[in-house]
Design a protein around this motif. Structure first.
Motif, PDB file in Angstrom:
ATOM      1  N   GLN A 130      -1.037  13.212  15.524  1.00  0.00           N
ATOM      2  CA  GLN A 130      -0.009  12.754  14.594  1.00  0.00           C
ATOM      3  C   GLN A 130       0.117  11.243  14.751  1.00  0.00           C
ATOM      4  O   GLN A 130       0.377  10.755  15.850  1.00  0.00           O
ATOM      5  CB  GLN A 130       1.327  13.416  14.933  1.00  0.00           C
ATOM      6  CG  GLN A 130       2.499  12.887  14.138  1.00  0.00           C
ATOM      7  CD  GLN A 130       2.399  13.214  12.671  1.00  0.00           C
ATOM      8  OE1 GLN A 130       2.338  14.373  12.306  1.00  0.00           O
ATOM      9  NE2 GLN A 130       2.361  12.207  11.822  1.00  0.00           N
ATOM     10  N   LEU A 131      -0.088  10.493  13.683  1.00  0.00           N
ATOM     11  CA  LEU A 131       0.040   9.044  13.744  1.00  0.00           C
ATOM     12  C   LEU A 131       1.394   8.603  13.200  1.00  0.00           C
ATOM     13  O   LEU A 131       2.016   9.298  12.395  1.00  0.00           O
ATOM     14  CB  LEU A 131      -1.082   8.366  12.961  1.00  0.00           C
ATOM     15  CG  LEU A 131      -2.487   8.570  13.515  1.00  0.00           C
ATOM     16  CD1 LEU A 131      -3.506   7.847  12.639  1.00  0.00           C
ATOM     17  CD2 LEU A 131      -2.591   8.097  14.954  1.00  0.00           C
ATOM     18  N   VAL A 132       1.795   7.425  13.644  1.00  0.00           N
ATOM     19  CA  VAL A 132       3.073   6.830  13.267  1.00  0.00           C
ATOM     20  C   VAL A 132       2.777   5.469  12.649  1.00  0.00           C
ATOM     21  O   VAL A 132       1.997   4.691  13.203  1.00  0.00           O
ATOM     22  CB  VAL A 132       3.974   6.652  14.519  1.00  0.00           C
ATOM     23  CG1 VAL A 132       5.249   5.929  14.172  1.00  0.00           C
ATOM     24  CG2 VAL A 132       4.233   8.000  15.181  1.00  0.00           C
ATOM     25  N   PHE A 133       3.393   5.196  11.504  1.00  0.00           N
ATOM     26  CA  PHE A 133       3.221   3.908  10.838  1.00  0.00           C
ATOM     27  C   PHE A 133       4.600   3.298  10.634  1.00  0.00           C
ATOM     28  O   PHE A 133       5.474   3.930  10.037  1.00  0.00           O
ATOM     29  CB  PHE A 133       2.503   4.092   9.501  1.00  0.00           C
ATOM     30  CG  PHE A 133       1.187   4.807   9.640  1.00  0.00           C
ATOM     31  CD1 PHE A 133       0.086   4.162  10.187  1.00  0.00           C
ATOM     32  CD2 PHE A 133       1.059   6.128   9.270  1.00  0.00           C
ATOM     33  CE1 PHE A 133      -1.125   4.823  10.337  1.00  0.00           C
ATOM     34  CE2 PHE A 133      -0.144   6.802   9.409  1.00  0.00           C
ATOM     35  CZ  PHE A 133      -1.248   6.153   9.949  1.00  0.00           C
ATOM     36  N   VAL A 134       4.775   2.085  11.132  1.00  0.00           N
ATOM     37  CA  VAL A 134       6.089   1.443  11.112  1.00  0.00           C
ATOM     38  C   VAL A 134       6.028   0.194  10.242  1.00  0.00           C
ATOM     39  O   VAL A 134       5.108  -0.617  10.379  1.00  0.00           O
ATOM     40  CB  VAL A 134       6.530   1.063  12.547  1.00  0.00           C
ATOM     41  CG1 VAL A 134       7.902   0.402  12.530  1.00  0.00           C
ATOM     42  CG2 VAL A 134       6.520   2.283  13.456  1.00  0.00           C
ATOM     43  N   VAL A 135       7.019   0.064   9.351  1.00  0.00           N
ATOM     44  CA  VAL A 135       7.154  -1.151   8.543  1.00  0.00           C
ATOM     45  C   VAL A 135       8.534  -1.721   8.827  1.00  0.00           C
ATOM     46  O   VAL A 135       9.549  -1.047   8.629  1.00  0.00           O
ATOM     47  CB  VAL A 135       6.973  -0.875   7.036  1.00  0.00           C
ATOM     48  CG1 VAL A 135       7.011  -2.193   6.255  1.00  0.00           C
ATOM     49  CG2 VAL A 135       5.674  -0.136   6.748  1.00  0.00           C
ATOM     50  N   ILE A 136       8.549  -2.967   9.286  1.00  0.00           N
ATOM     51  CA  ILE A 136       9.793  -3.614   9.660  1.00  0.00           C
ATOM     52  C   ILE A 136      10.205  -4.588   8.563  1.00  0.00           C
ATOM     53  O   ILE A 136       9.483  -5.539   8.256  1.00  0.00           O
ATOM     54  CB  ILE A 136       9.665  -4.372  11.009  1.00  0.00           C
ATOM     55  CG1 ILE A 136       9.445  -3.394  12.151  1.00  0.00           C
ATOM     56  CG2 ILE A 136      10.912  -5.181  11.306  1.00  0.00           C
ATOM     57  CD1 ILE A 136       8.019  -3.210  12.496  1.00  0.00           C
ATOM     58  N   GLY A 137      11.352  -4.338   7.973  1.00  0.00           N
ATOM     59  CA  GLY A 137      11.934  -5.270   7.012  1.00  0.00           C
ATOM     60  C   GLY A 137      12.988  -6.105   7.706  1.00  0.00           C
ATOM     61  O   GLY A 137      13.198  -5.991   8.920  1.00  0.00           O
ATOM     62  N   ASN A 138      13.670  -6.919   6.951  1.00  0.00           N
ATOM     63  CA  ASN A 138      14.685  -7.788   7.546  1.00  0.00           C
ATOM     64  C   ASN A 138      16.004  -7.078   7.808  1.00  0.00           C
ATOM     65  O   ASN A 138      16.805  -7.539   8.615  1.00  0.00           O
ATOM     66  CB  ASN A 138      14.910  -9.012   6.660  1.00  0.00           C
ATOM     67  CG  ASN A 138      13.650  -9.853   6.571  1.00  0.00           C
ATOM     68  OD1 ASN A 138      12.842  -9.863   7.492  1.00  0.00           O
ATOM     69  ND2 ASN A 138      13.458 -10.532   5.455  1.00  0.00           N
TER      70      ASN A 138
END
Length: 160
Positions: A130-138
């Motif tokens: 299982q992979l995890v993808f993280v997108v960080i906004g402000n």
């Protein structure tokens, strides 16, 4: 952020625990100024066998050979893979590649078609996990998981 040593994200079938150090790294690398370029890296951690609990205790950050622009990046530096390999060896195979993280110059980040295509390719290369993808906004951190070939998003508003 609370004073605990970890930040939890809970999805429909997965509990994800992120160390305070990794979460802090994500926040420090946000694209807050108009000329800030995308920041990114790999996620390193562990999981229990049924993949219902995942721990992220380390992340890499952009290196000398990587390419970073305002709305695009290319992870080219061998440092990232070396960090994964070292974590795997030092933990006797318990710790390893969990996924990737990157920033977007938006308050609430929305994955681009490039992101979605990249995540599909990462999942195809790693069918055993299982992979995890993280997108960080402000203003918000979004975590994406592929569950039964569908993308699930788990969010956390940034305090302050």
């Amino acid at each position: 952020m609370s004073v605990t040593d970890e930040v939890r994200f809970v999805g429909s079938t997965i509990e994800l625990t992120v160390s305070k150090q990794v979460y802090g790294c994500w926040l420090r690398h946000r694209q807050m100024k108009p000329k800030d370029t995308e920041q990114f890296g790999v996620l390193i951690g562990s999981r229990i066998e049924d993949e219902s609990k995942i721990w992220i205790n380390k992340c890499t950050t952009p290196q000398k050979r990587d390419i970073s622009q305002r709305a695009r990046f290319l992870m080219k530096d061998p440092f990232h893979q070396k960090e994964i390999d070292t974590a795997f060896e030092e933990s006797n195979g318990v710790s390893g590649y969990i996924g990737t993280w990157h920033t977007h110059p938006q308050g609430v980040p929305i994955p681009s078609i490039i992101d979605l295509n990249d995540w599909d390719q990462c999942s195809l290369r790693n069918p055993d996990r299982q992979l995890v993808f993280v997108v960080i906004g402000n203003k918000q951190v979004n975590i994406y998981l592929k569950i039964n070939n569908k993308l699930e998003m788990v969010t956390r508003k940034i305090d302050g």
